[in-house]
Every structure is written in structure tokens, then in C-alpha cells.
Write a protein that holds these residues in place. Sequence first.
Motif, PDB file in Angstrom:
ATOM      1  N   PHE A 259       0.823  -1.214   0.000  1.00 49.97           N
ATOM      2  CA  PHE A 259       0.000   0.000   0.000  1.00 49.97           C
ATOM      3  C   PHE A 259       0.853   1.258   0.000  1.00 49.97           C
ATOM      4  CE2 PHE A 259      -2.675   3.261   1.927  1.00 49.97           C
ATOM      5  CZ  PHE A 259      -3.810   3.136   1.133  1.00 49.97           C
ATOM      6  N   PHE A 260       2.021   1.161   0.625  1.00 50.09           N
ATOM      7  CA  PHE A 260       2.904   2.315   0.691  1.00 50.09           C
ATOM      8  C   PHE A 260       3.403   2.719  -0.707  1.00 50.09           C
ATOM      9  CE2 PHE A 260       7.492   1.796   0.094  1.00 50.09           C
ATOM     10  CZ  PHE A 260       7.958   3.074   0.303  1.00 50.09           C
ATOM     11  N   GLN A 261       3.396   1.753  -1.658  1.00 50.19           N
ATOM     12  CA  GLN A 261       3.884   2.052  -3.012  1.00 50.19           C
ATOM     13  C   GLN A 261       2.977   3.049  -3.751  1.00 50.19           C
ATOM     14  OE1 GLN A 261       6.723   0.997  -4.428  1.00 50.19           O
ATOM     15  NE2 GLN A 261       7.309  -0.097  -2.539  1.00 50.19           N
ATOM     16  N   MET A 262       1.688   3.105  -3.365  1.00 49.02           N
ATOM     17  CA  MET A 262       0.772   4.015  -4.063  1.00 49.02           C
ATOM     18  C   MET A 262       1.230   5.458  -3.916  1.00 49.02           C
ATOM     19  SD  MET A 262      -3.283   4.780  -3.497  1.00 49.02           S
ATOM     20  CE  MET A 262      -3.785   3.094  -3.765  1.00 49.02           C
ATOM     21  N   SER A 263       1.570   5.875  -2.709  1.00 44.99           N
ATOM     22  CA  SER A 263       2.008   7.255  -2.496  1.00 44.99           C
ATOM     23  C   SER A 263       3.312   7.527  -3.217  1.00 44.99           C
ATOM     24  CB  SER A 263       2.149   7.542  -1.003  1.00 44.99           C
ATOM     25  OG  SER A 263       3.071   6.639  -0.415  1.00 44.99           O
ATOM     26  N   LEU A 264       4.234   6.559  -3.206  1.00 51.39           N
ATOM     27  CA  LEU A 264       5.516   6.753  -3.878  1.00 51.39           C
ATOM     28  C   LEU A 264       5.321   6.920  -5.387  1.00 51.39           C
ATOM     29  CD1 LEU A 264       8.786   4.808  -3.134  1.00 51.39           C
ATOM     30  CD2 LEU A 264       8.105   5.240  -5.479  1.00 51.39           C
ATOM     31  N   LEU A 265       4.523   6.021  -5.978  1.00 50.24           N
ATOM     32  CA  LEU A 265       4.324   6.060  -7.431  1.00 50.24           C
ATOM     33  C   LEU A 265       3.558   7.323  -7.850  1.00 50.24           C
ATOM     34  CD1 LEU A 265       3.441   2.303  -8.090  1.00 50.24           C
ATOM     35  CD2 LEU A 265       5.605   3.453  -8.537  1.00 50.24           C
ATOM     36  N   ALA A 266       2.534   7.686  -7.078  1.00 54.45           N
ATOM     37  CA  ALA A 266       1.755   8.879  -7.428  1.00 54.45           C
ATOM     38  C   ALA A 266       2.616  10.135  -7.343  1.00 54.45           C
ATOM     39  CB  ALA A 266       0.547   8.996  -6.504  1.00 54.45           C
ATOM     40  N   PHE A 267       3.432  10.231  -6.273  1.00 51.72           N
ATOM     41  CA  PHE A 267       4.292  11.396  -6.117  1.00 51.72           C
ATOM     42  C   PHE A 267       5.371  11.428  -7.196  1.00 51.72           C
ATOM     43  CE2 PHE A 267       7.327  13.820  -3.143  1.00 51.72           C
ATOM     44  CZ  PHE A 267       6.801  15.036  -3.560  1.00 51.72           C
ATOM     45  N   ALA A 268       5.900  10.246  -7.552  1.00 51.57           N
ATOM     46  CA  ALA A 268       6.917  10.170  -8.600  1.00 51.57           C
ATOM     47  C   ALA A 268       6.329  10.574  -9.947  1.00 51.57           C
ATOM     48  CB  ALA A 268       7.486   8.749  -8.677  1.00 51.57           C
ATOM     49  N   GLY A 269       5.100  10.138 -10.217  1.00 49.03           N
ATOM     50  CA  GLY A 269       4.461  10.534 -11.478  1.00 49.03           C
ATOM     51  C   GLY A 269       4.205  12.025 -11.550  1.00 49.03           C
ATOM     52  N   LEU A 270       3.812  12.633 -10.410  1.00 48.51           N
ATOM     53  CA  LEU A 270       3.556  14.069 -10.376  1.00 48.51           C
ATOM     54  C   LEU A 270       4.850  14.858 -10.585  1.00 48.51           C
ATOM     55  CD1 LEU A 270       1.641  16.453  -9.839  1.00 48.51           C
ATOM     56  CD2 LEU A 270       2.153  16.180  -7.392  1.00 48.51           C
ATOM     57  N   LEU A 271       5.897  14.516  -9.823  1.00 46.84           N
ATOM     58  CA  LEU A 271       7.158  15.248  -9.949  1.00 46.84           C
ATOM     59  C   LEU A 271       7.792  15.024 -11.317  1.00 46.84           C
ATOM     60  CD1 LEU A 271       8.818  14.730  -6.432  1.00 46.84           C
ATOM     61  CD2 LEU A 271       7.726  16.778  -7.338  1.00 46.84           C
ATOM     62  N   GLY A 272       7.774  13.785 -11.802  1.00 46.30           N
ATOM     63  CA  GLY A 272       8.360  13.498 -13.116  1.00 46.30           C
ATOM     64  C   GLY A 272       7.660  14.249 -14.226  1.00 46.30           C
ATOM     65  N   GLY A 273       6.330  14.370 -14.108  1.00 47.16           N
ATOM     66  CA  GLY A 273       5.600  15.127 -15.120  1.00 47.16           C
ATOM     67  C   GLY A 273       5.882  16.604 -15.069  1.00 47.16           C
ATOM     68  N   LEU A 274       6.051  17.131 -13.852  1.00 45.29           N
ATOM     69  CA  LEU A 274       6.357  18.557 -13.724  1.00 45.29           C
ATOM     70  C   LEU A 274       7.750  18.891 -14.248  1.00 45.29           C
ATOM     71  CD1 LEU A 274       4.869  19.297 -10.178  1.00 45.29           C
ATOM     72  CD2 LEU A 274       3.896  19.914 -12.395  1.00 45.29           C
ATOM     73  N   LEU A 275       8.668  17.914 -14.160  1.00 41.50           N
ATOM     74  CA  LEU A 275      10.046  18.143 -14.607  1.00 41.50           C
ATOM     75  C   LEU A 275      10.315  17.569 -15.989  1.00 41.50           C
ATOM     76  CD1 LEU A 275      11.874  17.244 -11.235  1.00 41.50           C
ATOM     77  CD2 LEU A 275      11.302  19.517 -12.113  1.00 41.50           C
ATOM     78  N   LYS A 276       9.258  17.270 -16.761  1.00 37.56           N
ATOM     79  CA  LYS A 276       9.445  16.636 -18.062  1.00 37.56           C
ATOM     80  C   LYS A 276      10.122  17.551 -19.079  1.00 37.56           C
ATOM     81  CE  LYS A 276       5.918  16.009 -20.845  1.00 37.56           C
ATOM     82  NZ  LYS A 276       6.135  16.911 -21.987  1.00 37.56           N
ATOM     83  N   GLU A 277      10.159  18.863 -18.798  1.00 43.92           N
ATOM     84  CA  GLU A 277      10.853  19.770 -19.711  1.00 43.92           C
ATOM     85  C   GLU A 277      12.344  19.444 -19.779  1.00 43.92           C
ATOM     86  OE1 GLU A 277       9.480  21.867 -21.666  1.00 43.92           O
ATOM     87  OE2 GLU A 277       7.465  21.502 -20.906  1.00 43.92           O
ATOM     88  N   TRP A 278      12.877  18.789 -18.729  1.00 48.56           N
ATOM     89  CA  TRP A 278      14.278  18.367 -18.727  1.00 48.56           C
ATOM     90  C   TRP A 278      14.441  16.967 -19.294  1.00 48.56           C
ATOM     91  CZ3 TRP A 278      15.900  20.160 -13.111  1.00 48.56           C
ATOM     92  CH2 TRP A 278      15.873  21.561 -13.077  1.00 48.56           C
ATOM     93  N   ARG A 279      13.413  16.540 -20.042  1.00 48.13           N
ATOM     94  CA  ARG A 279      13.414  15.252 -20.728  1.00 48.13           C
ATOM     95  C   ARG A 279      13.553  14.094 -19.717  1.00 48.13           C
ATOM     96  NH1 ARG A 279      10.900  15.971 -24.880  1.00 48.13           N
ATOM     97  NH2 ARG A 279      11.814  14.107 -25.827  1.00 48.13           N
TER      98      ARG A 279
END
Length: 831
Positions: A259-279
Motif C-alpha cells: 500500500f505504501f507504493q501508491m504514495s511513492l508512485l503517485a508522487f513520482a508521477g507528479l514530480l516526473g511530469g512537472l520536470l518533463k521539460e528536462w526530458r
Amino acid sequence: MEKAERSLAEPVNHVGLGETKVEVFKGLKQFSAHLQVLMIEKGLVLLLIGFLLGRALILSHLTPFALPFFAAVFMLRRNCAPLALMGLLAGALTLSIEQISYSFACIVIFLVSYRLLKNFHKEDTVSLPFFVFFTVMVVKSGFSYFQSGQQFVPYDVLMAVIESSLAFVLTLIFMQTIPFLSLKKRIKTLKTEEIVSLIIMLASITSGTIGWTLYGLSIEHIFSRYLVLIFSFISGAAVGSTVGVVTGLIFSLASVSSFFQMSLLAFAGLLGGLLKEWRKAGAAGGLLIATLLAGMYGDQGVPLMQTLYESIAAIALLFLTPKFFTNQLSKLIPGTTEYSNEQQQYLRKMRDVTASRVEQFSDVFQALSKSFSQYNIDALDDYEERELDMFLSHVTEKTCQTCFKKEQCWTTNFHQTYHLMKDVLYELDDGQAGLSQKLTKELDTHCFRPKRVEEAIQQQLTYYQANQKLKKQVHDSRKLVAEQLRGVSEVMSDFAEEIQRERENHHNQEEQIFEAIESFGLEIEQVDIYSLQKSNVDIEINLPYSCNSHGECQKLVAPMLSDILGDNVIVHKEECEGGPAGVCHVTFRSAKAFAVETGAAHAAKGGGLVSGDSYSTIELGAGKYAVAISDGMGNGERAHYESHETLRLLQQILKSGIEEKVAIKSVNSILSLRTTDEIFSTLDLVIIDLQDAVANFLKVGSTPSFIKRGSKIMKVEASNLPIGILQEFEVDVVSEQLKSGDLIIMMSDGVFEGPRNVENNDMWMKRKIKELETEDPQMIADLLMEEVIRTRSGEIEDDMTVVVAKVEHNLPKWTSIPMHLSFSKKKKKIS
């Protein structure tokens, strides 16, 4: 010698190396194609997916994936259903003998029931989820019944309902995603539900790796984070966080410890999407930050370094992913740059195809026009000779056939008789009351029955003239059709060129205009730029209704745009929805360099209500302005109808984009063919280009026009007969370069020829126009009309019309507003 041999051998080695690289590249390409066919077309990928789904669990003992996957493959790719079955059973075998028995029983019962009930349902996708639901319900309840000592336990019944419901939903999801596992599947844009279904399927497949480890690292954690990285890198924060939540949810359902993986994956998807300008580096950085934060404050049972190593392994997979794969996936997801480029390419292709088809139609109309307008002169001469021979044969049949001098006239003296009959025909065809004295004497000397021959020719001539008139109308109709087809061809050719003009992307300019206007204190919602060409600016702006309650668009926004773009921009169209939350849609366009103000005065003969004259002012779409006067022959309603119809037809044809010469010829042809009565009308037309003030005068049987420039008076005239008299005529065009302040005075013959006891109408009219002290078009028209009527002692002996047009520079009502210095540097980029 050794050096020479080496120098000669080196180029050969380079060539051999280049050929080797090409062969290796071709080999890799062929291997990739064969592998793609083997995995997708032959269905081996379904075998692998079936293996992972066969061992995927929910709540540690529910397996709702097996039957929905098999049912979807059975319905959509039936030839690959055995491979899917083998994969599912092999995956279930890795769990337990009981699990493979349950999966096998579900599939067998589904196939049997589907075949037995095939007469009661259609083979469609609507009934399939219900078959899966009831099959899972029956098999799960049966297994629970025997495992519980042949009794139904409420908990087992509840689990059966939950698993059946999950199977029902998963069937719908797999029906959406299985078609993507086919080479024949056309690549198209993914809808929102298809994206979510694809994410759920990928997460479900990844959950089949639960329990696998490699060097102490969890395979499911690596692949789940890799999945989040791919989607956040391609689609941004919204899709990336969605993938993280969905994947984490499925993992948490499969194992509560995850269950702890849900928060990690969701946060990683949010941060990765926000920083996608750096490819890829930005997406990787987002995952590392999320891993560190979740590792420090999350599950204490998992070492931080192990979680970090799993994230690094997922990042390594991301950097090893070919760019081709990510680009292909990006084209399917709305909002990505690749998707926008794909859409632009599709629109460009559709534009080119449409333009090509319009060009083809233009060529067809042009060919038809040439076909209708071409005539064979030699064949036409032969045809006229045959017509003459047929005419004379009918005459001789009634006169010479029973005459005793037939042989002498038509055998011995054939040429003399033939030419004599032709001369008689031509003289009678000229409309003379009788034959000339000389021809009468020749006919009496040569013919035994001259009066009878003359009467026969006169009688036959009536039918001949009617036939010729009919043929002339057919000829005129062909000319009209040819001119119309040529005009349509030109319009379609111009339209094809307009289609080819691709709308440019003006994202930067839109942002700059948005920033400049808002910095001035005005609130706007959206800026759309369609064109920034000089004198052809086209911009749409949406702003709140409260921001335009006092005409701010006309007083502030348009002047600001004028200064920003270096062009005279005005409000072209304004649509406002009132109310507190109302919005104004305002279109700004370039103002024309010149404007035309008109005035008109007209009077009917004898002070009547219906005038035979008609006038019209026409604003054409191509930045041109037309003023026209038509004078119908005579007076009264019939003359009014003819002149009004002339202007109506002309207006419709000019607005379609057809050249003015072709338009006038078309109107002439239509009016001449429409009636057999001798009803004619004149046409006085001037077309003014509002960008450079060039005026083209086209006069068809009309009186002269005058141009007043200060104290200088210029006369404009042309010699053309009125419309409807001749079918074929050339329209004379007189071009004049106008200046700001010039006045164009156009009038019908009732005004020009109206003054009594005036020998030189030109000089009288020039003098009266020169004496005018006002420059108001309406006052000039009224004064000229009054002057003419006064010379007649108040009598109006003909229909009278005067139209005056004044050409002026189009000055904006509100001056441009200079913007601040920081934006003035950007102005050059925009313009």
C-alpha cells in the motif's frame, strides 16, 4: 612498398567497414520486423501476458484476471486463443494445483455455455461481460461450496460476488486494450477511457511479477516505477500521477504490504511530469526525490537503499528505452508535442488533398469552358453553305420543278441561276419591301415565273429567319455557359490557393500580446491569432463582459494592438453575453487604408414613385468597394425591373469572386437570352480598391462620370453599347489612381442630358461640379439634382439618379496607445 600497399588497402578497408555497417543495420531491421511479426501477429505476446495475468492475485487469493483476458482474446483474436489459454494455465500452475484447476474450469465452462447459448445471443461485445460474470460466479461458488464441506458460507459468497464484479469490469477493460496488440490495428488517438484501460492492463500485468526478485530487488517495484516514468516523461504530471495511483492501487489490492507504493508512485508521477521539460533526466529526478521522501517517512520495514536501488534500476530502463518507442506512444496521447505534430501533419495532408481536388475541379471547368467556346470555322462555313443549298432546294421544289425551262436553268446555266437566286435571297433578307430594279430586270429576263419565285423565297425566308434566330440563341447560350464555366474555374483556382495557405503557429506572439494587455490592467481570458500579415491582421480575444462594459475593446484594446503590431487595427465584430459571468468574443482586424462615403439622390419621371433607374453600393469581400447605376430602357415598372435585375445579378456574381469583366458579360448574356423583347439597360460601375485607392470604371452604354480633386474636374467615359443589345462585346476598363479627398460623381442620362437649352452638357456639368463648395457626398448629389430640375422649371422629364462617392484615408477613431518599454522590444518579433 609496404607503405604503398597499406595506403592502397586503407580505402578498401573503409569501404568494407561502411558496407558492413549497412549490412548490420539491414540485419537488425529485418530481425526487428521478424520479431514484431512473431510476437504480435503470431500471438506470442499474448502467451507472455497470459502467463503473468494467470498468476496475478488480488487480496492474496482472488484471481479475476484469467477468464476476462481469455474471453477478450477469444472474441477479438480467436486464432490466438490457444496461446492465451496456455499462458494462463502456466501462470496459474506457478501458484498452486488448485488455482490451475479453477482457471481451467472457468475457461471450459465459459466455452461450453457460450457455445450452447449461441442461438440466444449475437456474437458481439455487449453480452460477453455478462457471460464472464455468471461463469465466474458459478465456478467460484461451486469451488467454495465443496471446500467448505458442501455448504455456502456468507463470506465465500461475498468473495464470489466481488471476484465476478471485478471480472465483469476487467472484461470491458481488456476489450479496449487487446486490439492494440495487433499489427493490423490502425494507430489512432487514444480516448481517455482507452488510456485508463491501458494503464490498468499494464499495471495488472506488472502485478503478475509480485514475489520475483533479482539480486534482492523486487521486479514488480522496478517495472511499476518504470511504467510511471514512461508515462510521466511522455504525457506530463496529470497522466503520470494517474498511472502512479492506478498502479499503486492494483499493487495494494494484490498485497496489502504494498500500500505504501501508491504514495511513492503517485508522487513520482507528479514530480516526473512537472520536470518533463528536462526530458528523461527530469522524470528520473522526480522519481529519485519521491523515493527519498517516501523512503525516509514511509514504510520502515523496507531499507532505504533497497528502494533507491530499485528506482535506479527503473531509471536505467528508462534511458535504455528507444526514442522510437516513446515517440510512437506520444503520438497516441492528446496533449503531447508529438500528438500535436501528428495532428498538424494530418490536417496538412487533408488540406493538400482538398486543394488538389479543388484544382482538379477547376481544370475540369476550364476544359468545359474551352469546349463550349471553341468553334470550327471551316465546319461553320460548310454548315452555312449547306443551309443555303437546303433553302434553295425548298424554293426550286415549289417553283422550278414543274417549269419547262428547268433543264436550261439548272443544267445549262447552273452557276448563273444559283447566284441569281442567292442575290434575290440576300436582298429580301435585308428587309427591303421589294427587289431592286436591276435585280428585278435580271430575274424577269432569266426566269419564266419571276413573281412566283419571289413569293416562294419570301415565304421560305420566314422559316429560315426563325431557324437562324433559334440557332443564334443556342450559340449565345454556349457562349454564356463558357463564360460562366471559366469564371467558376478561376474562383475555384483562387480558392485552392487560399486553402494552401497554412495557418501559422503564433503561440509566442499570443503570449506576448496577452502579457502586454494584462500589464495595462485589463483582464483577458484568451488570445487567438489567425494572421499577422500587414494590412491583413486577424485576432480573436475573449474577455469578461465587465471588461468591455464601456467599450474598452474599441477605446483601449484596439489602439494597443495598433501600436504593438504597427498596423491600424479596429474592432471588426463583437459578440457579448451579458450578466456577471458573461464573456465578450471580439474580432480585431486591420482597417483598410481608405474608406468610401456615399450619397445618392434619385427621382422618377413626372414625380412618380417608380423609377426606371436603380443604384447599389456593394462592399466586396476582397477589400473592394463597388458603386453601380443601371438605367432600364424607358420608364415605369418594366424599366425598374430590368435595371434592378441587372444590379442584382451583378452583385451576386461579383460577391462570388468572379472577375468584373466576366461578371458584366455574364449579366449581358443572361439578360439577352431571358426575353425576346427589346428591353435593354445601361450599367455604370466603379470598383475601388480600399488598400491602394485604384478605381476601375466599367461603363456599358452609360453616361460619363466625373472625378473632382480640389478645383480640378476629370471626365471618365467609355464607348460600349447597353447591356442586352450585342451578345459579344469587349468591356472597356478605365483605371484611375485616386487620392484622399477625391469625389466620384456618377449619374444616369436623365441628369447628364437633363439641363434644358444647354448645347455642351460636359462643360455645363463640369462647371456646376466645380462651383460646389461642399464636400459632403449627400449634399453634392442633392444640389446637382436640384440644379438640373431647376433648368426644367421644376419638371422631371426622365428618371434621374446621382450617386457620389468620397474616398478618404481611413483614420482610426481612437489613436494608438504606446506600450511600455519592456514590451516595445518584442514588437519587432510580433510584426
